[in-house]
Design a protein around this motif. Structure first.
Motif, mmCIF file in Angstrom:
data_model
loop_
_atom_site.group_PDB
_atom_site.id
_atom_site.type_symbol
_atom_site.label_atom_id
_atom_site.label_comp_id
_atom_site.label_asym_id
_atom_site.label_seq_id
_atom_site.Cartn_x
_atom_site.Cartn_y
_atom_site.Cartn_z
ATOM 1 N N ALA A 144 -1.013 -1.104 -114.553
ATOM 2 C CA ALA A 144 -1.974 -1.809 -113.711
ATOM 3 C C ALA A 144 -1.927 -1.302 -112.274
ATOM 4 C CB ALA A 144 -1.700 -3.312 -113.745
ATOM 5 N N ALA A 145 -0.803 -0.715 -111.880
ATOM 6 C CA ALA A 145 -0.655 -0.195 -110.531
ATOM 7 C C ALA A 145 -1.232 1.217 -110.453
ATOM 8 C CB ALA A 145 0.815 -0.182 -110.125
ATOM 9 N N PRO A 146 -1.812 1.598 -109.308
ATOM 10 C CA PRO A 146 -2.400 2.934 -109.175
ATOM 11 C C PRO A 146 -1.337 3.991 -108.899
ATOM 12 C CG PRO A 146 -2.583 1.783 -107.101
ATOM 13 C CD PRO A 146 -1.969 0.803 -108.079
ATOM 14 N N ILE A 147 -1.785 5.235 -108.881
ATOM 15 C CA ILE A 147 -1.004 6.366 -108.396
ATOM 16 C C ILE A 147 -1.561 6.744 -107.026
ATOM 17 C CG2 ILE A 147 -0.339 8.762 -108.795
ATOM 18 C CD1 ILE A 147 0.777 6.947 -110.914
ATOM 19 N N VAL A 148 -0.685 6.981 -106.064
ATOM 20 C CA VAL A 148 -1.091 7.439 -104.734
ATOM 21 C C VAL A 148 -0.423 8.782 -104.486
ATOM 22 C CG1 VAL A 148 -1.017 6.990 -102.246
ATOM 23 C CG2 VAL A 148 -1.400 5.098 -103.846
ATOM 24 N N SER A 149 -1.232 9.825 -104.316
ATOM 25 C CA SER A 149 -0.737 11.193 -104.206
ATOM 26 C C SER A 149 -1.131 11.782 -102.862
ATOM 27 C CB SER A 149 -1.311 12.033 -105.351
ATOM 28 O OG SER A 149 -0.919 13.380 -105.245
ATOM 29 N N VAL A 150 -0.140 12.238 -102.091
ATOM 30 C CA VAL A 150 -0.345 12.751 -100.736
ATOM 31 C C VAL A 150 -0.047 14.248 -100.703
ATOM 32 C CG1 VAL A 150 0.310 12.517 -98.302
ATOM 33 C CG2 VAL A 150 0.392 10.520 -99.825
ATOM 34 N N SER A 151 -0.960 15.033 -100.148
ATOM 35 C CA SER A 151 -0.786 16.480 -100.041
ATOM 36 C C SER A 151 -0.381 16.872 -98.627
ATOM 37 C CB SER A 151 -2.089 17.210 -100.403
ATOM 38 O OG SER A 151 -2.386 17.067 -101.770
ATOM 39 N N LEU A 152 0.662 17.707 -98.525
ATOM 40 C CA LEU A 152 1.128 18.229 -97.246
ATOM 41 C C LEU A 152 1.314 19.740 -97.380
ATOM 42 C CD1 LEU A 152 3.945 15.599 -96.488
ATOM 43 C CD2 LEU A 152 1.622 15.617 -95.538
ATOM 44 N N GLY A 153 0.960 20.481 -96.346
ATOM 45 C CA GLY A 153 1.190 21.918 -96.362
ATOM 46 C C GLY A 153 0.011 22.715 -96.879
ATOM 47 N N LEU A 154 0.305 23.760 -97.660
ATOM 48 C CA LEU A 154 -0.725 24.671 -98.135
ATOM 49 C C LEU A 154 -1.766 23.957 -98.995
ATOM 50 C CD1 LEU A 154 1.377 27.811 -99.159
ATOM 51 C CD2 LEU A 154 -0.088 27.544 -97.145
ATOM 52 N N PRO A 155 -3.019 24.413 -98.956
ATOM 53 C CA PRO A 155 -4.047 23.821 -99.818
ATOM 54 C C PRO A 155 -3.788 24.140 -101.276
ATOM 55 C CG PRO A 155 -4.917 25.736 -98.667
ATOM 56 C CD PRO A 155 -3.564 25.466 -98.072
ATOM 57 N N ALA A 156 -4.259 23.263 -102.149
ATOM 58 C CA ALA A 156 -4.077 23.427 -103.585
ATOM 59 C C ALA A 156 -5.351 23.007 -104.311
ATOM 60 C CB ALA A 156 -2.895 22.604 -104.083
ATOM 61 N N ILE A 157 -5.526 23.522 -105.509
ATOM 62 C CA ILE A 157 -6.641 23.106 -106.364
ATOM 63 C C ILE A 157 -6.121 22.049 -107.332
ATOM 64 C CG2 ILE A 157 -8.375 23.810 -108.038
ATOM 65 C CD1 ILE A 157 -8.803 24.892 -105.203
ATOM 66 N N PHE A 158 -6.603 20.820 -107.147
ATOM 67 C CA PHE A 158 -6.211 19.691 -107.981
ATOM 68 C C PHE A 158 -7.194 19.596 -109.139
ATOM 69 C CE2 PHE A 158 -6.297 14.932 -108.646
ATOM 70 C CZ PHE A 158 -5.036 14.845 -109.226
ATOM 71 N N LEU A 159 -6.659 19.507 -110.347
ATOM 72 C CA LEU A 159 -7.468 19.411 -111.559
ATOM 73 C C LEU A 159 -7.452 17.967 -112.039
ATOM 74 C CD1 LEU A 159 -5.929 22.547 -113.327
ATOM 75 C CD2 LEU A 159 -7.955 22.473 -111.857
ATOM 76 N N PHE A 160 -8.626 17.354 -112.129
ATOM 77 C CA PHE A 160 -8.700 15.946 -112.525
ATOM 78 C C PHE A 160 -9.648 15.834 -113.702
ATOM 79 C CE2 PHE A 160 -9.792 11.384 -111.964
ATOM 80 C CZ PHE A 160 -8.498 10.879 -111.952
ATOM 81 N N GLY A 161 -9.084 15.520 -114.875
ATOM 82 C CA GLY A 161 -9.853 15.490 -116.107
ATOM 83 C C GLY A 161 -10.259 14.103 -116.534
ATOM 84 N N GLY A 162 -10.036 13.818 -117.813
ATOM 85 C CA GLY A 162 -10.424 12.530 -118.367
ATOM 86 C C GLY A 162 -9.319 11.977 -119.238
#
Length: 217
Positions: A144-162
């Motif tokens: 029931a709780a969410p995920i919180v994801s923080v990016s620091l530093g170099l850029p990245a390609i995040f893949l978000f599916g289904g």
């Protein structure tokens, strides 16, 4: 947490981008707090250094990691799980800094999830070439709780599916200070990170650090 997120210069103002039902990308959301967050991060790493863990199948992960909070995510021959102790030192994981806990709660609320109280923060370090294959975050007891994801530093390609591994993921370029929040209908969506391109970040150097806050127990 005294900074006002919306007092940044115009080009640095946070923005909100919908990714799926229950999933949002908060661009530049962490930048006003980067100094506090990075200082706390360095203290955690001094207590529990990064390490490259092995999967149950014996494969060494390309991403180095550590944890803070009352529970830390670990993997070895016996499987994936949360544990209150650092297997390298036998000591409890470093306590979650107040700035981490407060920031994660604030970011979750901005993403539509109030009263988020994380008890675990997984800290991943990506060197150039490191990647994270598509996976679900399902080792937690509380979906029931969410995920919180923080990016620091170099850029990245995040893949978000289904909800299925076969679902084609969308690609999002995450830069320093970007935060992704997902939960509700998207909580068990598959996601990953493409191989990190080389580069140099002014604050973080040749790496990307990802802070992932969870309610593990």
């Amino acid at each position: 947490m005294t900074a006002d997120l919306f007092e940044a210069v115009p080009d640095e103002r946070p923005s909100r981008e919908a990714m799926a039902e229950g999933a949002v990308l908060l661009r530049r959301y962490a930048k006003p707090f980067e100094n506090e967050v990075v200082a706390a991060l360095r203290e955690i790493i001094a207590q529990a250094p990064f390490r490259r863990m092995f999967t149950p199948g014996g494969h060494q992960m390309s991403v180095a990691m550590t944890n803070c909070g009352t529970a830390g995510w670990v993997t070895d021959h016996s499987g994936y799980r949360y544990d209150g102790f650092d297997p390298n030192s036998g000591q409890p994981w470093p306590a979650m800094p107040t700035v981490f806990r407060e920031f994660a709660g604030q970011a979750a609320a901005a993403g539509g999830f109030d009263r988020f109280g994380p008890d675990a923060c997984l800290i991943n370090r990506y060197a150039p070439g490191a990647r994270m294959s598509l996976h679900q975050d399902r080792d937690e007891q509380d979906f029931a709780a969410p995920i919180v994801s923080v990016s620091l530093g170099l850029p990245a390609i995040f893949l978000f599916g289904g909800p299925k591994r076969a679902d084609k993921p969308k690609r999002y370029r995450l830069e320093h200070g970007d935060v992704v929040v997902w939960g509700g209908p998207s909580r068990l969506f598959f996601h990953g990170v493409a191989p990190l391109a080389d580069g140099e970040h002014a604050l973080m150097g040749r790496q990307r650090i990802n802070l992932t806050f969870r309610k593990a127990r």
